[in-house]
Design an enzyme around this catalytic site. Structure first.
Site, PDB file in Angstrom:
ATOM      1  N   GLN A 174     -12.977 -23.490  80.762  1.00  0.00           N
ATOM      2  CA  GLN A 174     -11.591 -23.842  80.447  1.00  0.00           C
ATOM      3  C   GLN A 174     -10.746 -23.620  81.695  1.00  0.00           C
ATOM      4  O   GLN A 174     -11.159 -24.003  82.772  1.00  0.00           O
ATOM      5  CB  GLN A 174     -11.058 -23.054  79.237  1.00  0.00           C
ATOM      6  N   GLY A 188      -2.614 -23.595  71.060  1.00  0.00           N
ATOM      7  CA  GLY A 188      -1.785 -24.298  70.080  1.00  0.00           C
ATOM      8  C   GLY A 188      -0.939 -23.342  69.252  1.00  0.00           C
ATOM      9  O   GLY A 188       0.115 -23.721  68.732  1.00  0.00           O
ATOM     10  N   ALA A 191      -6.102 -31.989  59.973  1.00  0.00           N
ATOM     11  CA  ALA A 191      -5.069 -32.884  60.506  1.00  0.00           C
ATOM     12  C   ALA A 191      -5.420 -34.350  60.271  1.00  0.00           C
ATOM     13  O   ALA A 191      -4.528 -35.177  60.072  1.00  0.00           O
ATOM     14  CB  ALA A 191      -4.890 -32.629  62.000  1.00  0.00           C
ATOM     15  N   THR A 202      -5.053 -29.668  68.352  1.00  0.00           N
ATOM     16  CA  THR A 202      -6.423 -29.378  67.936  1.00  0.00           C
ATOM     17  C   THR A 202      -7.312 -29.494  69.178  1.00  0.00           C
ATOM     18  O   THR A 202      -6.900 -30.094  70.171  1.00  0.00           O
ATOM     19  CB  THR A 202      -6.877 -30.402  66.880  1.00  0.00           C
ATOM     20  N   ALA A 215      -9.222 -31.383  70.627  1.00  0.00           N
ATOM     21  CA  ALA A 215      -9.719 -32.753  70.673  1.00  0.00           C
ATOM     22  C   ALA A 215     -10.463 -33.059  71.973  1.00  0.00           C
ATOM     23  O   ALA A 215     -11.217 -34.024  72.039  1.00  0.00           O
ATOM     24  CB  ALA A 215      -8.543 -33.715  70.511  1.00  0.00           C
ATOM     25  N   HIS A 216     -10.252 -32.204  72.988  1.00  0.00           N
ATOM     26  CA  HIS A 216     -10.946 -32.467  74.256  1.00  0.00           C
ATOM     27  C   HIS A 216     -12.460 -32.356  74.090  1.00  0.00           C
ATOM     28  O   HIS A 216     -13.215 -32.838  74.914  1.00  0.00           O
ATOM     29  CB  HIS A 216     -10.482 -31.462  75.324  1.00  0.00           C
ATOM     30  N   TYR A 264     -13.649 -30.153  67.395  1.00  0.00           N
ATOM     31  CA  TYR A 264     -12.701 -30.748  66.438  1.00  0.00           C
ATOM     32  C   TYR A 264     -13.407 -30.863  65.086  1.00  0.00           C
ATOM     33  O   TYR A 264     -14.506 -31.399  64.979  1.00  0.00           O
ATOM     34  CB  TYR A 264     -12.279 -32.129  66.940  1.00  0.00           C
ATOM     35  N   CYS A 316       6.650 -16.653  83.344  1.00  0.00           N
ATOM     36  CA  CYS A 316       7.817 -17.537  83.390  1.00  0.00           C
ATOM     37  C   CYS A 316       7.467 -18.664  84.356  1.00  0.00           C
ATOM     38  O   CYS A 316       6.458 -18.612  85.044  1.00  0.00           O
ATOM     39  CB  CYS A 316       9.065 -16.795  83.838  1.00  0.00           C
ATOM     40  N   GLY A 358      -8.650 -28.239  79.974  1.00  0.00           N
ATOM     41  CA  GLY A 358      -8.099 -28.555  78.659  1.00  0.00           C
ATOM     42  C   GLY A 358      -8.403 -29.957  78.170  1.00  0.00           C
ATOM     43  O   GLY A 358      -8.168 -30.248  77.000  1.00  0.00           O
TER      44      GLY A 358
HETATM   45  P1  NAD Z   1      -8.686 -23.256  70.040  1.00  0.00           P
HETATM   46  O1  NAD Z   1     -10.108 -23.704  70.020  1.00  0.00           O
HETATM   47  O2  NAD Z   1      -8.372 -21.826  70.280  1.00  0.00           O
HETATM   48  O3  NAD Z   1      -7.977 -23.661  68.662  1.00  0.00           O
HETATM   49  C1  NAD Z   1      -8.095 -24.923  68.069  1.00  0.00           C
HETATM   50  C2  NAD Z   1      -7.533 -24.846  66.652  1.00  0.00           C
HETATM   51  O4  NAD Z   1      -7.603 -26.138  66.062  1.00  0.00           O
HETATM   52  C3  NAD Z   1      -8.318 -23.904  65.760  1.00  0.00           C
HETATM   53  O5  NAD Z   1      -7.425 -23.051  65.116  1.00  0.00           O
HETATM   54  C4  NAD Z   1      -9.038 -24.841  64.788  1.00  0.00           C
HETATM   55  O6  NAD Z   1      -9.211 -24.247  63.517  1.00  0.00           O
HETATM   56  C5  NAD Z   1      -8.093 -26.009  64.725  1.00  0.00           C
HETATM   57  N1  NAD Z   1      -8.712 -27.289  64.348  1.00  0.00           N
HETATM   58  C6  NAD Z   1      -9.864 -27.841  64.791  1.00  0.00           C
HETATM   59  N2  NAD Z   1     -10.039 -29.048  64.230  1.00  0.00           N
HETATM   60  C7  NAD Z   1      -8.981 -29.254  63.409  1.00  0.00           C
HETATM   61  C8  NAD Z   1      -8.592 -30.314  62.566  1.00  0.00           C
HETATM   62  N3  NAD Z   1      -9.318 -31.428  62.463  1.00  0.00           N
HETATM   63  N4  NAD Z   1      -7.446 -30.179  61.860  1.00  0.00           N
HETATM   64  C9  NAD Z   1      -6.686 -29.069  61.930  1.00  0.00           C
HETATM   65  N5  NAD Z   1      -7.011 -28.023  62.712  1.00  0.00           N
HETATM   66  C10 NAD Z   1      -8.146 -28.138  63.459  1.00  0.00           C
HETATM   67  O7  NAD Z   1      -7.983 -24.200  71.103  1.00  0.00           O
HETATM   68  P2  NAD Z   1      -6.595 -23.938  71.893  1.00  0.00           P
HETATM   69  O8  NAD Z   1      -6.816 -22.961  72.983  1.00  0.00           O
HETATM   70  O9  NAD Z   1      -5.500 -23.702  70.930  1.00  0.00           O
HETATM   71  O10 NAD Z   1      -6.419 -25.362  72.574  1.00  0.00           O
HETATM   72  C11 NAD Z   1      -6.132 -26.505  71.781  1.00  0.00           C
HETATM   73  C12 NAD Z   1      -6.206 -27.774  72.604  1.00  0.00           C
HETATM   74  O11 NAD Z   1      -5.120 -27.831  73.511  1.00  0.00           O
HETATM   75  C13 NAD Z   1      -7.462 -27.885  73.444  1.00  0.00           C
HETATM   76  O12 NAD Z   1      -7.891 -29.228  73.500  1.00  0.00           O
HETATM   77  C14 NAD Z   1      -7.004 -27.433  74.784  1.00  0.00           C
HETATM   78  O13 NAD Z   1      -7.839 -27.921  75.805  1.00  0.00           O
HETATM   79  C15 NAD Z   1      -5.631 -28.028  74.827  1.00  0.00           C
HETATM   80  N6  NAD Z   1      -4.744 -27.329  75.749  1.00  0.00           N
HETATM   81  C16 NAD Z   1      -3.513 -27.802  75.922  1.00  0.00           C
HETATM   82  C17 NAD Z   1      -2.645 -27.149  76.786  1.00  0.00           C
HETATM   83  C18 NAD Z   1      -1.276 -27.628  77.018  1.00  0.00           C
HETATM   84  O14 NAD Z   1      -0.649 -27.247  77.915  1.00  0.00           O
HETATM   85  N7  NAD Z   1      -0.748 -28.461  76.205  1.00  0.00           N
HETATM   86  C19 NAD Z   1      -3.036 -26.025  77.467  1.00  0.00           C
HETATM   87  C20 NAD Z   1      -4.291 -25.544  77.248  1.00  0.00           C
HETATM   88  C21 NAD Z   1      -5.111 -26.177  76.373  1.00  0.00           C
END
Ligand code: NAD
Length: 553
Positions: free
Chosen positions: A126, A174, A239, A260, A262-263, A268, A405, A487
């Protein structure tokens, strides 16, 4: 051999290692796997699907052993979560160099990665999981808060009060969404398929309540919106089922997004499976799981586009949902933008990005002291002051006390030097580590996120993160890492991390000044090179050299 067990970073002033730089790495590796911090510590998973801090418990033990004996002029090399060598370097060199999940481009796909992972040859790092600077959900909270603040400014007159945001996924990252939305005055409806994850956010005060059913959730959200109350409501469900259902119900979502995992189509949860059944299918028939997950993601994304068509503000939150939905057969997935080009890029042009720090003492009073120092050092930045005050009041620490920050070029090294001085004078009781995540301006190549839709079309150029890692190494960062995947998934990003110790010494001050100047500086030059006027302006104002724009002497 000893396997999974709870681990926790040592606190206080007594060294386990031969110097504070090594000690910092030792403590932060432990901290990443602290059960209070990591999402699935027994499996060494910190967050983000399967983002790990170490490849195996044997590798974890070997890294700890090595760090405790490592000299102040030696460097440990870590290959995807496993220590593979120690070399004599010098005291200006990083104590640890890390490379995670990297594959040669033609082989860079999930199938090959899984094959190598199953053979014990690699791990998914990650971003801050495999680079040992994860600070719990707070780490992403400020970026998420900034992002929603920007949406509020652009579309809702500066506040989310009286609006509802619909999202899913309250995992390690998330889980920041509900609190970021309520900090901006809005209402959040957060779907997660795993009740345990919602309960974890409730326990840490990131989420306000869990509804008993979808109808109950809708009623609670609309009542809070009508009363202009800030409120976050969780609901258990998938979802891929509930987002389409809410669209059918004409749910009045003003903003729609998703986090979620999704990556990674093996993380997922498909519409018709439980999280447990998903994990079993991932083991027994991964191809079938990928097919089902992508079909569900297509339905999920299609409903988001449905909300877009109705006028909601819809954006991708950096998890590759659009790509996977497209692979699942939905061809309008890219109708809505990623959050980076939509809201964050202007900040990146100023080298603005994450600046996080951790009190190695374990004493929350040290973070309170550094919070005060931030306010004193940058007194004119009102949004920053609001964030620091809100974070102090609302954020519960996970593991070692920490803060984050967002700061721009010219600001970070000032705070780094200030913190180092605080360590030297005893204003804080032990050294502070300073690092950042990889949602960053100069250290990431990620065409579905940080570098989506660059002005010059250079989205996929991955030289920038490599230069970032090299310059941070040259400047004397304490540990530096190069990752693939992050991510957005295998094949979709290359990014680099850095962490620097403020241990109160004159040498640390010299290193901090260089690293915390060059690191955000790579963000300024990257965006200036891509032709962003603001980045060119910032370079001019703050004297960042752009050789191609310098005239003859
Ligand atoms: P995580 O694995 O800790 O949590 C994922 C959550 O999604 C879990 O609680 C799981 O139960 C839930 N989930 C899985 N499938 C689902 C579905 N179909 N419906 C509803 N809930 C579902 O992951 P995370 O660390 O929270 O990261 C989430 C995503 O965001 C990843 O793809 C990550 O790479 C990405 N991400 C985004 C950012 C950003 O800046 N926006 C930063 C880091 C990571």
């Amino acid at each position: 051999m000893v396997g999974a067990r709870p681990v926790r970073a040592p606190r206080g002033n007594r060294l386990t290692c031969r110097g504070w730089p090594q000690e910092a790495a030792f403590r932060m590796l432990h901290n990443n796997l602290d059960p209070e911090v990591a999402e699935r510590p027994d499996d060494l998973v910190v967050y983000g699907g399967t983002g790990r801090a170490a490849r195996s418990w044997a590798a974890f033990d070997a890294m700890c052993r090595t760090l405790t004996t490592l000299a102040g002029d030696e460097t440990m090399l870590v290959q995807s979560g496993q220590p593979v060598g120690v070399f004599r370097t010098h005291e200006w060199a990083p104590r640890v160099l890390i490379a995670n999940s990297n594959l040669v481009p033609d082989w860079a796909n999930w199938d090959e990665f899984r094959r190598l992972e199953a053979a014990g040859l690699t791990m998914y790092g990650q971003m801050t999981a495999g680079s040992w600077i994860y600070i719990g959900t707070q780490g992403i909270l400020q970026g998420t808060y900034e992002c929603f603040a920007e949406i509020a400014r652009r579309r809702f007159g500066g506040t989310l009060a009286g609006t509802i945001t619909l999202t899913a996924g309250v995992g390690g990252m998330g889980g920041a969404q509900p609190l970021a939305i309520t900090m901006n005055g809005g209402v959040a409806l957060c779907i997660d398929v795993d009740r345990g994850r919602l309960e974890r956010r409730l326990a840490t005060r990131y989420l306000d309540e869990i509804a008993g059913s979808l109808d109950d959730a809708v009623a609670r959200c609309t009542a809070a919106r009508d009363g202009r109350q800030a409120r976050s409501v969780g609901v258990v469900g998938n979802a891929a089922v509930l987002v389409p259902r809410l669209l059918e119900l004409d749910f009045p979502a003003d903003v729609v997004t998703d986090q979620t995992p999704a990556h990674d189509p093996l993380s997922y949860v498909p519409a018709d499976l439980t999280p447990e059944a998903t994990a079993a299918l991932a083991r027994d028939d991964p191809d079938e799981l990928v097919r089902r997950a992508r079909a569900s993601m297509a339905a999920h994304c299609q409903a988001m586009v449905g909300f877009l068509d109705r006028g909601s503000e819809v954006f991708d939150y950096g998890n590759s949902l659009r790509v996977e939905a497209q692979l699942g057969g939905f061809d309008r997935a890219f109708d809505y933008p990623g959050f980076l080009p939509a809201y964050i890029r202007p900040l990146f042009c100023e080298g603005k990005g994450p600046f996080r720090w951790v009190a190695l003492s374990g004493d929350p009073a040290d973070i309170a002291a550094t919070d005060r120092a931030v306010l004193a050092e940058l007194p004119d930045d009102e949004p920053l002051a609001r964030w620091i005050r809100l974070a102090g009041a609302r954020v519960d620490f996970q593991g070692l006390p920490a803060r984050i920050c967002w700061l721009g070029y010219g600001e970070r090294h000032r705070l780094g030097l200030r913190f180092n001085e605080m360590v030297r004078t005893g204003e804080v009781s032990a050294p502070i580590v300073i690092g950042r995540d990889h949602l960053d301006s100069g250290s990431v190549a990620s065409p579905y996120r940080e570098t989506e839709a660059m002005a010059d079309g250079s989205d996929a150029i991955a030289d920038w993160p490599l230069l970032n890692a090299l310059v941070n190494t040259a400047c004397g960062a304490t540990w530096v890492s190069i990752h693939h995947g992050g991510g957005v998934g295998i094949g979709r990003s290359i990014h680099a991390g850095m962490v620097c110790v403020a241990d109160g010494t004159a040498l640390a001050a010299e290193k901090l000044e260089r690293v915390l100047t060059a690191d955000p500086g790579t963000g300024v030059i990257r965006h200036a090179d891509a032709g962003y006027d603001r980045a060119v302006e910032v370079a001019g104002e703050r004297r960042v050299r752009l050789p191609m724009r310098e005239g003859p002497p």
